[in-house]
Design a protein around this motif. Structure first.
Motif, PDB file in Angstrom:
ATOM      1  N   GLY A 150       0.788  -1.225   0.000  1.00 57.13           N
ATOM      2  CA  GLY A 150       0.000   0.000   0.000  1.00 57.13           C
ATOM      3  C   GLY A 150       0.819   1.273   0.000  1.00 57.13           C
ATOM      4  N   THR A 273      -5.888   6.830   0.591  1.00 50.30           N
ATOM      5  CA  THR A 273      -6.714   6.922  -0.620  1.00 50.30           C
ATOM      6  C   THR A 273      -7.720   8.064  -0.582  1.00 50.30           C
ATOM      7  N   LEU A 490      -5.539  -3.422   3.176  1.00 49.52           N
ATOM      8  CA  LEU A 490      -5.753  -4.170   1.933  1.00 49.52           C
ATOM      9  C   LEU A 490      -4.699  -3.851   0.881  1.00 49.52           C
ATOM     10  N   ARG A 495      -6.773  -5.903  -2.268  1.00 47.71           N
ATOM     11  CA  ARG A 495      -7.906  -5.018  -2.604  1.00 47.71           C
ATOM     12  C   ARG A 495      -9.094  -5.787  -3.184  1.00 47.71           C
ATOM     13  N   ASN A 496      -8.816  -6.769  -4.030  1.00 51.14           N
ATOM     14  CA  ASN A 496      -9.896  -7.507  -4.688  1.00 51.14           C
ATOM     15  C   ASN A 496     -10.484  -8.606  -3.812  1.00 51.14           C
ATOM     16  N   ILE A 498     -11.699  -7.882  -0.783  1.00 50.21           N
ATOM     17  CA  ILE A 498     -12.519  -7.176   0.199  1.00 50.21           C
ATOM     18  C   ILE A 498     -13.900  -7.806   0.356  1.00 50.21           C
ATOM     19  N   LYS A 527      -5.228   0.886  -4.906  1.00 46.47           N
ATOM     20  CA  LYS A 527      -5.129   0.371  -3.543  1.00 46.47           C
ATOM     21  C   LYS A 527      -6.499   0.362  -2.847  1.00 46.47           C
ATOM     22  N   THR A 528      -6.663  -0.534  -1.917  1.00 50.37           N
ATOM     23  CA  THR A 528      -7.783  -0.615  -0.962  1.00 50.37           C
ATOM     24  C   THR A 528      -9.106  -1.034  -1.590  1.00 50.37           C
TER      25      THR A 528
END
Length: 534
Positions: A150, A273, A490, A495-496, A498, A527-528
């Motif tokens: 991140g 973010t 994440l 991230r994917n 979540i 990110k995230t």
């Protein structure tokens, strides 16, 4: 076996006899070297299992980087502007950029061409305002100690380092409220406070290099969460620069403020973010006058959990940490860092810390707890330390596991929170699931928080091994209503994933918040949030 048990019991009784006289307890004579239901009603199972296909049609990991978005490219005019705003603090030398382009695990590498080192909030505001007008993407970076990719660029994003924003703005010794810039290193803050008889409510193994702004941006947990709670409770105020350069001054120093929405909570755990954190006010507890560290061994995880229950009941308000590691972690510490086990070999080990204001009171409570744990056969062996050097030695058995893992080859790291009685079952099931595919599967973490750090190692990066670990680890966690990220965030890598922990409406709302605060998406892109929200 009976002889071993008697030896261990005798040894622990000896420890208790020393403690009952309230004297410092040394280590053993051994040399020690310091050195959801898966298918929610909002999301189908098939979507949760989906991986993204690359341009060649082959399936790739959900952690792989997406295609570069249509941000502008850096020009000489851009560099001229940055050099004017930050004279002598605009870095373009590729050799100097190298360490900022690579994450701590050396698993993610970007190709940024410039590193910016602002010293003030006004400079950050000027940089973001300009980048917003030019559609230049930015990666905020603190100490770069994150484990999910991140804190480094994915492509050529501009790196905005807060390292030189390291000033302490003030400390109120009556309220215990500290105000500082975001780039202050956690250990430096701890030393500053200890001189004033206070401590930080946060303690991490990476405290020597991580920064408080990054800690807050990732909502770091750490070793003291059991006692002092999370940063969502101890952070009182934040100053944040938004994507378009506007400065959001929520640097509140009040413990109670019920005037409207608590906006700072949006930025805690947002991983850079939504805005760049530039300053913080945080509530710090008084420095304990009495500290004890106990290192215990247990024959089973069930006995470890029973010890935790007993510990909470008997130590109560003085309990500040309850950590665990397994025998595989101990093997790595012995092999790679030459740290000797301070007690006899056991399947599981516990690090307990107590902190209070009265040494006589605290040591008596600890004595009673240890005596009960021993007579109940919950603990097989143990030792206690009250001197600083010996306490650090015992703590190193827990804090340096991550370091030991770096010598084991390539490590796949997972930061999972679960109902506390299930945290080690994940490690056991993963070992059974992988069989001989992995070099080692180890588990350690924060029992008091229900947080296990699962690490799977191999001699080198192994796509086949990764395919066996994922999505198994995420499905296992989701089926038990756990979280796939307890404290690491994440970032790029997770991230994917979540959706294993959050329903589609919640993730969509996160996307709406991102679009409102950063319409162009220039802050820490990729990110995230999952790719399907972009």
């Amino acid at each position: 076996m009976a002889g071993i048990h008697i030896l261990r019991t005798s040894r622990l009784r000896s420890t208790l006899r020393y403690l009952s006289r309230f004297s410092s307890i040394s280590l053993t004579a051994r040399p020690t070297t310091l050195s959801v239901n898966l298918c929610s009603r909002f999301l189908s199972c098939s979507h949760r299992h989906q991986v993204h296909a690359g341009n060649d049609g082959q399936k790739v990991s959900p952690s792989a980087a997406p295609q570069r978005l249509s941000f502008s490219r850096l020009t000489q005019d851009d560099l001229a502007f940055f050099k004017k705003v930050l004279p002598g603090r605009t870095v373009t030398d590729p050799d100097l950029l190298e360490s900022s382009n690579v994450d701590w695990l050396k698993s993610v590498k970007g190709s940024s061409e410039v590193l910016l080192r602002p010293e003030t909030t006004e400079e950050v505001s000027q940089i973001l305002s300009y980048c917003y007008s030019r559609n230049l993407a930015i990666t905020p970076q603190g100490g770069n100690t994150g484990l999910v990719g991140g804190s480094v660029p994915v492509y050529d994003e501009i790196i905005l380092s807060t390292a030189q924003m390291n000033k302490i703005l003030g400390f109120d010794s009556v309220s215990g409220i500290l105000s500082c810039q975001a780039g202050c290193v956690l250990e430096n803050l701890s030393l500053y406070l200890e001189e004033r008889d206070f401590i930080m409510p946060l303690d991490l193994g990476s405290k020597g290099s991580c920064q408080i702004g990054g800690n807050i941006a990732t909502n770091a947990g750490g070793l003291r969460l059991l006692r002092y709670g999370s940063l969502r409770g101890t952070v009182l105020g934040l100053e944040v620069v938004l994507a378009d350069g506007r400065v959001l001054d929520c640097l509140n120093k009040l413990r109670k403020d019920n005037t409207g929405y608590d906006l700072k909570q949006l930025f805690i755990g947002s991983e850079g973010t939504l805005g760049v954190i530039t300053a913080v006010s945080i509530l710090c507890p008084p420095k304990p006058k009495s500290v004890n560290v106990v290192f215990l061994g247990c024959e089973s995880f069930q006995k470890l959990l029973q010890t935790f229950q007993l510990c909470k009941g008997m130590l109560g308000e003085i309990l500040s940490a309850f950590e665990f590691l397994d025998s595989e972690c101990m093997r790595l510490l012995n092999t790679h860092l030459k740290l000797a086990n301070p007690i006899s070999d056991c399947p599981f080990y516990i690090v307990i810390e107590t902190s209070g204001s009265d040494s006589t009171h605290d040591e008596e409570k600890l004595h009673n707890f240890l005596e009960k744990a021993m007579t109940s056969s919950l603990v097989a062996d143990g030792t206690v330390a009250t001197e600083d050097a010996k306490m650090k030695t015992l703590w190193s058995m827990r804090e340096r596991v991550t370091e030991a893992l770096t010598h084991e080859g390539f490590t796949y790291k997972y930061d999972i929170s679960l109902p506390v009685e299930q945290i080690y079952q994940l490690v056991t099931d993963m070992r059974s699931h992988l069989g001989t595919q992995a070099k080692s599967v180890v588990g350690y973490g924060h029992v008091g928080d229900g947080n296990v750090h699962l690490n799977v190692t191999s001699p080198a990066k192994d796509p086949a091994l990764l395919a066996s670990i994922e999505p198994f680890v995420y499905e296992w966690t989701a089926q038990r209503q756990g979280s796939i990220s307890a404290e690491h965030g994440l970032g790029l890598k997770k991230r994917n994933c979540i959706y294993y922990s959050k329903g589609r409406p919640a993730v969509a709302l996160m996307g709406d918040i991102k679009a409102m605060l950063d319409p162009k998406g220039i802050l820490n892109p990729y990110k995230t949030l999952p790719d399907d929200v972009r």
